[in-house]
Scaffold this motif. Structure first.
Motif, short mmCIF file in Angstrom:
data_model
loop_
_atom_site.label_atom_id
_atom_site.label_comp_id
_atom_site.label_asym_id
_atom_site.label_seq_id
_atom_site.Cartn_x
_atom_site.Cartn_y
_atom_site.Cartn_z
N THR A 184 -5.05 48.55 32.36
CA THR A 184 -5.79 47.62 33.34
C THR A 184 -7.09 47.86 33.31
N ALA A 185 -8.00 48.73 32.68
CA ALA A 185 -9.28 48.99 32.53
C ALA A 185 -10.18 47.68 32.45
N ASN A 186 -11.13 47.60 33.10
CA ASN A 186 -12.01 46.38 33.18
C ASN A 186 -11.23 44.91 33.11
N GLY A 187 -10.04 44.88 33.88
CA GLY A 187 -9.40 43.62 33.96
C GLY A 187 -8.70 43.21 32.82
N GLY A 188 -8.39 44.48 31.79
CA GLY A 188 -7.69 43.94 31.10
C GLY A 188 -8.66 43.90 29.66
N ALA A 189 -9.75 43.80 29.71
CA ALA A 189 -10.76 43.66 28.62
C ALA A 189 -10.78 44.85 27.43
N LEU A 190 -10.60 45.91 28.16
CA LEU A 190 -10.54 47.35 27.18
C LEU A 190 -9.11 47.32 26.48
N ARG A 191 -8.17 46.80 26.97
CA ARG A 191 -6.84 46.75 26.22
C ARG A 191 -7.25 45.59 25.01
N THR A 192 -7.47 44.52 25.59
CA THR A 192 -7.80 43.53 24.25
C THR A 192 -8.75 44.04 23.30
N PHE A 193 -10.08 44.64 23.67
CA PHE A 193 -10.76 45.19 22.64
C PHE A 193 -10.04 46.17 21.76
N ILE A 194 -9.29 46.98 22.39
CA ILE A 194 -8.58 48.31 21.43
C ILE A 194 -7.56 47.52 20.58
N LEU A 195 -7.02 46.23 21.11
CA LEU A 195 -5.96 45.77 20.13
C LEU A 195 -6.57 45.01 18.86
N ALA A 196 -8.01 44.55 19.16
CA ALA A 196 -8.70 43.88 18.00
C ALA A 196 -9.34 44.83 17.17
N LEU A 197 -9.51 46.12 17.80
CA LEU A 197 -9.81 47.21 16.80
C LEU A 197 -8.88 47.46 15.80
N ILE A 198 -7.65 47.65 16.29
CA ILE A 198 -6.67 48.22 15.59
C ILE A 198 -5.99 47.19 14.47
N ALA A 199 -6.31 45.94 15.03
CA ALA A 199 -5.91 44.71 14.09
C ALA A 199 -6.92 44.58 13.09
N THR A 211 -14.46 56.39 20.98
CA THR A 211 -15.97 56.35 20.66
C THR A 211 -16.41 54.73 20.64
N LEU A 212 -15.74 53.90 20.05
CA LEU A 212 -16.12 52.61 19.97
C LEU A 212 -16.15 51.92 21.55
N CYS A 213 -14.99 52.44 22.14
CA CYS A 213 -15.02 51.89 23.56
C CYS A 213 -16.04 52.41 24.34
N ARG A 214 -16.42 53.58 24.09
CA ARG A 214 -17.78 53.94 24.89
C ARG A 214 -18.82 53.16 24.63
N ASP A 215 -19.01 53.00 23.31
CA ASP A 215 -20.15 51.96 22.96
C ASP A 215 -20.05 50.57 23.49
N GLU A 216 -18.92 49.90 23.51
CA GLU A 216 -18.67 48.83 24.08
C GLU A 216 -18.90 48.73 25.67
N PHE A 217 -18.28 49.76 26.32
CA PHE A 217 -17.98 49.69 27.85
C PHE A 217 -18.88 50.61 28.46
N GLY A 218 -19.45 51.72 27.78
CA GLY A 218 -20.14 52.80 28.60
C GLY A 218 -19.04 53.90 28.74
N ARG A 596 -22.18 51.96 15.93
CA ARG A 596 -21.92 52.16 17.05
C ARG A 596 -21.38 53.67 17.37
N ALA A 597 -20.83 54.13 16.45
CA ALA A 597 -20.20 55.77 16.56
C ALA A 597 -21.46 56.49 16.75
N ILE A 598 -22.41 56.26 16.09
CA ILE A 598 -23.51 57.23 15.74
C ILE A 598 -24.53 56.92 16.99
N ASP A 599 -24.60 56.00 17.60
CA ASP A 599 -25.17 55.50 18.68
C ASP A 599 -24.86 56.59 19.85
N VAL A 600 -23.43 56.48 20.10
CA VAL A 600 -22.73 57.22 21.05
C VAL A 600 -23.09 58.73 20.84
#
Length: 729
Positions: A184-199, A211-218, A596-600
């Motif tokens: 439910t985080a960020n109105g479901g945007a986090l879940r969609t982002f994770i699904l896109a990452l593993i796809a 790490t990539l979620c931290r880069d995208e959402f803080g 992204r990972a290095i920035d985090v």
């Protein structure tokens, strides 16, 4: 549990506080007048007659002992005689099993309490105690779901059963499903982002995704907690690992659709059954397709072209070295000679099926071509299935079988020991011995004697051979010679030529034709067996005009070379997963994941440095070795020279006088002093240094090192000998 027993059966139970003989039981029955109560005494219908008594008549201690020994907690029937498991499941299978287990326990308690002389509290206590200590016989699946029972829980279940049996169904995991923080985080945007990452990259670990979620959402996310939107820190890696496991399981179909469209289409996409049942006449519809054979031949891997008649399920096969339009034409020729001309042929969009020669052949034979939609092999599923049957039935038995996929091939390779595989080529590894013609023979025999003789489900148990024999459809035949002419390749790209006074020009040669006049438009077919011969047809109505001959090439038999065309098929993502695909595009076009990972990581490093305590200077200790000391001597300032005296002073004066004289005589370029020294000067210098050392006077380190090296050389030895012999140098 058996609730009605005879006096002999009651005595055999050997219950506490109750007679152990049949006579004793009868005395109790007479004394307590059991026989006068029709609700608890009835005629025994079995052998021997007499009466049988209900266990409710037993004394309390004996009744409890009998119930404990014989009562089994199992799935009961409900009040209407139906099994609870036949009731509609209130949610998941787990919830239905939870309900049935609790109903079984409640039903067992009610039967246990029926007719007991104990109070309700005592009955509950004894039942629960015996359940928890394992004295009651309980089905394994019930014991697994309810390992422990309490009086309060039993009372609550009894009350819930009176309202509705489905109130006993509770699936805690289903109740929590879809309500996790990452869901439910960020109105479901986090879940969609994770699904896109593993796809986009299925091999990302939980740590990578976090790490990539931290880069995208803080470092903070918003989630619904107790009905209120709350800011929370990014969950730990362990939470992401659990979430990824659940997400890959729950979204298996969607992820397969995104990452492997072929696998989704073949194993998960909805598939119709009987979509071509309206095809009932032989030769009404054929389907054609090709695939590499799962076996190697001595001249490489061949392609197998398959043609299936939908109505009869007959098949025709042609083995070709490479995919090409001529192979399609030869397959059509073979099938037409065996079955007749079809009304319609369905193919895919492969280059060999949509080539000009293939289209021209269909038009000449009045066959309606039909192309399936791109990337939809299910539209010609019958021929796809026939090829799969061939690969798994016939190809598996062939020498040189290499497996149906990479995993199969690796398993075949692993059957041989390392020593056997070492230095072996592919042919030796898989036992390759077939030639192309031999493969064709095996395929034809398999199709005739095995496939067409096997009962087919779609033919209601008939074999393809029987279905073809039973067909009453008229067969459209074509003369073999005419068919061969139609199969001849056209000249050039389209076969159209204009007759000139030199004849017909083809590939730089002129073919003489007597039956056509200059200016006539003709369609030309080449004789595949004689490069100097061609056949001309009227370009408008297709009638045969005559033969054209090239005098230069007549009688030659050149090799026909047809380049194999490769099909470039690209897989596209499904429109139903539009949001995830959009995120994949953003990820692909945006900054690289590693950036992204290095920035985090840099952000974390800065945060650590901000809170770091300033360290005091470290205690130091000088480190020294002989080599270090020598190096320090070289870099140390030069010591003050002490004036020489005696013989050393005289020699030094002579050296300086000689050097001055040499400098005056030859003032040319300035070069290092030591390069202008003569052997005599060097020897005198050595003598001066030796005298200084003998007198205890200080000598520069560089001079001492030079002296040591000079004394070991041949010049010093020769000059010393001369000095000893003559007293001067």
């Amino acid at each position: 549990m058996k609730e009605w027993l005879t006096a002999a059966e009651l005595a055999a139970e050997a219950l506490p506080d109750f007679p152990h003989t049949e006579r004793g039981v009868r005395k109790i029955a007479d004394r307590e007048r059991w026989n006068d109560n029709p609700a608890y005494a009835r005629d025994h219908s079995g052998r021997g007659g007499g009466l049988e008594y209900h266990v409710a008549l037993l004394p309390t201690l004996a009744r409890v002992a009998y119930e404990t020994r014989n009562r089994r907690i199992e799935l009961p029937a409900d009040d209407e005689g139906a099994e609870p498991s036949t009731l509609p499941a209130p949610g998941t299978d787990r919830a239905a099993m939870e309900r049935d287990a609790r109903l079984a326990i409640v039903a067992a308690f009610e039967a246990y309490a029926k007719g007991q002389r104990l109070g309700q509290a005592s009955l509950t206590q004894t039942f629960v105690s015996r359940y928890n200590t394992g004295k009651l016989a309980v089905d394994d699946w019930i014991r697994e779901l309810v390992p422990h029972l309490s009086k309060r829980t039993l009372a609550r279940w009894r009350a819930a059963k009176k309202q509705s049996p489905d109130k006993l169904a509770i699936d805690r995991s289903a109740a929590r499903k879809g309500k996790g923080v990452l869901e439910t985080a960020n109105g479901g945007a986090l879940r969609t982002f994770i699904l896109a990452l593993i796809a986009h990259q299925p091999h990302l670990s939980g740590a990578h995704v976090r790490t990539l979620c931290r880069d995208e959402f803080g470092d903070t996310i918003t989630a619904i907690k107790a009905g209120v939107e709350t800011a929370l820190p990014m969950p730990p890696v362990r939470t992401f690992q659990h979430f990824l496991k659940q997400l890959k399981a729950s979204e298996k179909v969607a992820l397969t659709r995104l990452t492997n469209p072929d696998r989704y289409r073949s194993t998960m996409a909805p598939s119709g059954v009987g979509s071509l049942r309206f095809i009932t006449e032989a030769n009404e519809l054929w389907q054609i397709d090709a695939s590499p054979v799962d076996a190697l031949c001595t001249d490489g891997r061949h392609a197998i072209y398959s043609c299936i008649d939908i109505a009869t399920r007959r098949t025709c096969w042609y083995v070709s070295r490479t995919p090409r339009a001529s192979a399609v034409a030869l397959l059509i020729r073979k099938a037409i000679l065996a079955w007749g001309v079809p009304k319609k042929v369905k193919t895919d969009n492969g280059s060999d099926f949509v080539a000009r020669d293939t289209k021209r052949l269909f038009h000449s034979l009045d066959i309606e071509p039909e192309l399936s939609t791109e990337y939809t092999p299910q539209q010609k599923g019958h021929v796809e299935r026939s090829i799969r049957t061939f690969q798994h039935d016939c190809a598996t038995l062939l020498p040189g079988f290499v497996g149906h996929n990479v995993a199969d091939r690796k398993a075949i390779e692993d059957r041989k020991s390392f020593a056997d595989r070492l230095g072996a080529d592919t042919a030796d590894m898989f036992g390759v011995s077939l030639t192309g013609p031999q493969l064709q023979t095996y395929v034809d025999d398999w199709a005739r004697y095995i496939y067409e003789a096997r009962p087919h489900y779609s033919l209601s148990g008939m074999t393809p051979a029987d279905a073809a024999a039973a067909s009453g459809t008229a067969i459209r035949t074509v003369d073999e010679r005419a068919l061969d002419v139609l199969l001849m390749p056209a000249a050039g790209k389209d076969g159209l030529r204009k007759v000139t006074k030199f004849g017909i020009r083809i590939d730089g040669f002129h073919y003489v034709i007597n039956a056509a006049m200059p200016g006539d438009a003709v369609f030309v077919r080449m004789d595949p067996n004689d490069a100097g011969r061609a056949y001309a047809f009227d370009a408008d109505d297709g009638r045969y005009i005559g033969e054209a001959v090239c005098p230069e090439l007549a009688g030659l038999h050149p090799k026909t070379i047809i380049a194999a065309k490769k099909e470039a098929q690209s897989q596209t993502l499904n429109e139903a997963t539009r949001d995830v695909k959009a995120r994949i595009r953003d990820i692909t076009k945006g900054r690289p994941l590693i950036e992204r990972a290095i920035d985090v990581a840099k952000r974390d490093a800065l945060a650590r440095e901000d809170g770091k305590v300033v360290a005091l200077p470290k205690r130091t200790q000088e480190h020294s070795t002989p080599a270090i000391a020598a190096a320090l001597d070289v870099s140390a300032p030069e010591p003050v020279k002490t004036p020489l005296s005696g013989r050393a002073a005289d020699l030094q004066a002579e050296i300086e006088a000689d050097l001055a004289t040499g400098a005056t005589a030859q003032p040319a370029p300035v070069t290092p002093l030591r390069k202008q020294e003569t052997p005599q000067n060097r020897f005198r210098r050595a003598l001066a240094l030796e005298a200084a050392i003998a007198a205890g006077e200080p000598v520069e380190t560089a001079d001492a090192m030079w002296l040591g090296g000079y004394q070991t050389g041949p010049e010093y030895t020769a000059m010393s000998q001369m000095y000893e012999d003559f007293g001067e140098v």
